[in-house]
Design an enzyme around this catalytic site. Structure first.
Site, mmCIF file in Angstrom:
data_model
loop_
_atom_site.group_PDB
_atom_site.id
_atom_site.type_symbol
_atom_site.label_atom_id
_atom_site.label_comp_id
_atom_site.label_asym_id
_atom_site.label_seq_id
_atom_site.Cartn_x
_atom_site.Cartn_y
_atom_site.Cartn_z
ATOM 1 C CB SER A 253 -30.952 -61.825 160.724
ATOM 2 O OG SER A 253 -29.953 -61.703 161.708
ATOM 3 C CE LYS B 209 -32.606 -61.938 164.793
ATOM 4 N NZ LYS B 209 -31.322 -62.347 164.233
ATOM 5 C CE1 TYR C 175 -32.352 -58.216 164.275
ATOM 6 C CE2 TYR C 175 -30.145 -57.621 163.535
ATOM 7 C CZ TYR C 175 -31.236 -58.470 163.496
ATOM 8 O OH TYR C 175 -31.210 -59.569 162.674
#
Length: 391
Positions: A59, A62, A173
């Site tokens: 992640s 991102k 999330y």
């Protein structure tokens, strides 16, 4: 320049005494003007390892996808306040999962609002990862096992085209930034990795960053091993969570890169090389209509570590465009409205716009949110700011 080696070795010794050894880790930090730069790889047996190991970012991808999106906003191809269904018709007239009937059939109601790009980038769209919401968990259980093999698209990896709350109602999330990556692909007619290569990686000479290390022999040879904490020891994970070959470019978690690549990208944000000053300023401002969902008391310690990393519980937070932001400064560490996030194998980063510095912690350790990783990251952050003060 002062050395972090003594602090690291002291922590390593203490962690090993507590039967919680540190896996190989690479640390890096850079100032806006480049007057301060630090990179160091710490291995289990030696601290003289090269710092060019290629890590799966999970992640931590991102932020890079967010940069790509903001570049498209600058070019007038996208608008942060537009309905994403203009480009992603999958999300036209979204519906919200409300529960299940006695026959275990899913129940839905229409959402009263459209999803905006801003909400997509700030995890306030109403989308959620399955593990974040009990209704989604139940829905997945009822659907049965997914198809074998790695997913070939974002739509296949995240097939639930419905929400669990009204857009803007709270923070949760989500795979929203994976969908933002699809959005970039559709408006540019380029694969996300191709777009990033041309408009991000080539611009700052991030030479090893890629979604597909399997296609680069030299890069593949430097892939860091994945470690798993099992009781009081570390063992190499034989079947890593992320497969070696993935067809799609997943903007929410598919990138591989080195610490040097990431420092160049973070510095490119600080200097305005990748984004205009007004775009950067927007990213580092609170974006949420409400911070419901961002209370550390609601999360387990590993989840809290993954979301807040080194931000203390008593520091108020919100979400910017691309990461969590602390609304007050952390003494002797990051300044107000610094941007930060993490990646599953205990990868962490922060960018401090007010002090002109960025830092990164790369490892390949599961499970996520490792307590010792956070302790080490905290000490590294203190080292970075004390070094800045001295210089």
């Amino acid at each position: 320049m002062a050395s972090f080696d003594e602090t690291f070795n002291s922590l390593r010794h203490r962690f090993e005494e507590n039967k919680q050894p540190i896996p190989p880790v690479t640390l890096g930090a850079i100032s806006k003007n480049g007057s301060f730069r630090y990179t160091k790889a710490f291995e289990k047996e030696s601290d003289d390892a090269e710092s060019n190991g290629v890590h799966w970012l999970a992640s931590s991808t991102k932020l890079v996808t967010t940069i790509a999106v903001m570049q498209c906003v600058e070019r007038g191809l996208l608008n942060l306040n537009d309905d994403i269904a203009k480009v992603l018709p999958e999300w036209k007239d979204p519906k919200i999962l409300t529960g299940f009937n006695e026959e275990n059939e899913a129940l839905f109601r229409p959402a009263t609002k459209a999803i905006t790009l801003r909400q997509l980038l700030t995890h306030s769209s109403g989308m959620a990862y399955t593990f974040m919401d009990p209704l989604l968990t139940r829905h997945e259980e009822l659907q049965g096992k997914p198809l074998p093999g790695p997913p070939t698209s974002v739509a296949e990896k995240f097939p639930h085209h419905f929400l669990v709350f009204e857009p803007g109602e709270r923070w949760m999330y989500s795979p929203g930034i994976d969908w933002a990556g699809v959005l970039v692909e559709r408006i540019t007619s380029m694969k996300l990795g191709e777009y990033m290569q041309r408009h991000i990686f080539d611009v700052v000479s991030a030479n090893d960053a890629t979604f597909h290390p399997d296609q680069r022999e030299e890069t593949r040879a430097r892939k860091a091993k994945v470690w798993e904490r099992v009781g009081e020891r570390l063992q190499e994970q034989k079947q890593p969570y992320w497969p070696d070959r993935v067809e799609a470019d997943f903007g929410g978690g598919g990138l591989f890169a080195t610490v040097d690549d990431l420092l160049k990208i973070y510095q490119g944000v600080l200097t305005g090389e990748l984004l205009r000053p007004e775009s950067v300023k927007e990213m580092f401002q609170p974006q949420l209509e409400t911070t419901t969902g961002l209370d550390p008391a609601e999360y387990s310690l590993p989840s809290r570590n993954a979301i807040w990393n080194t931000v203390p519980d008593d520091v108020p937070v919100s979400f910017g465009i691309g990461g969590l932001i602390n609304l007050t400064a952390v003494p002797k560490r990051r300044g107000v409205n610094s941007l930060t996030w993490s990646g599953m194998p205990n990868c962490y980063w922060w960018i401090d716009l007010s002090n002109g510095v960025a830092g990164v912690y790369l490892s390949q350790l599961v499970p996520t949110g490792d307590e010792k990783a956070i302790e080490l990251l905290t000490e590294f952050e203190k080292f970075v700011y004390s070094s800045l003060d001295k210089s």
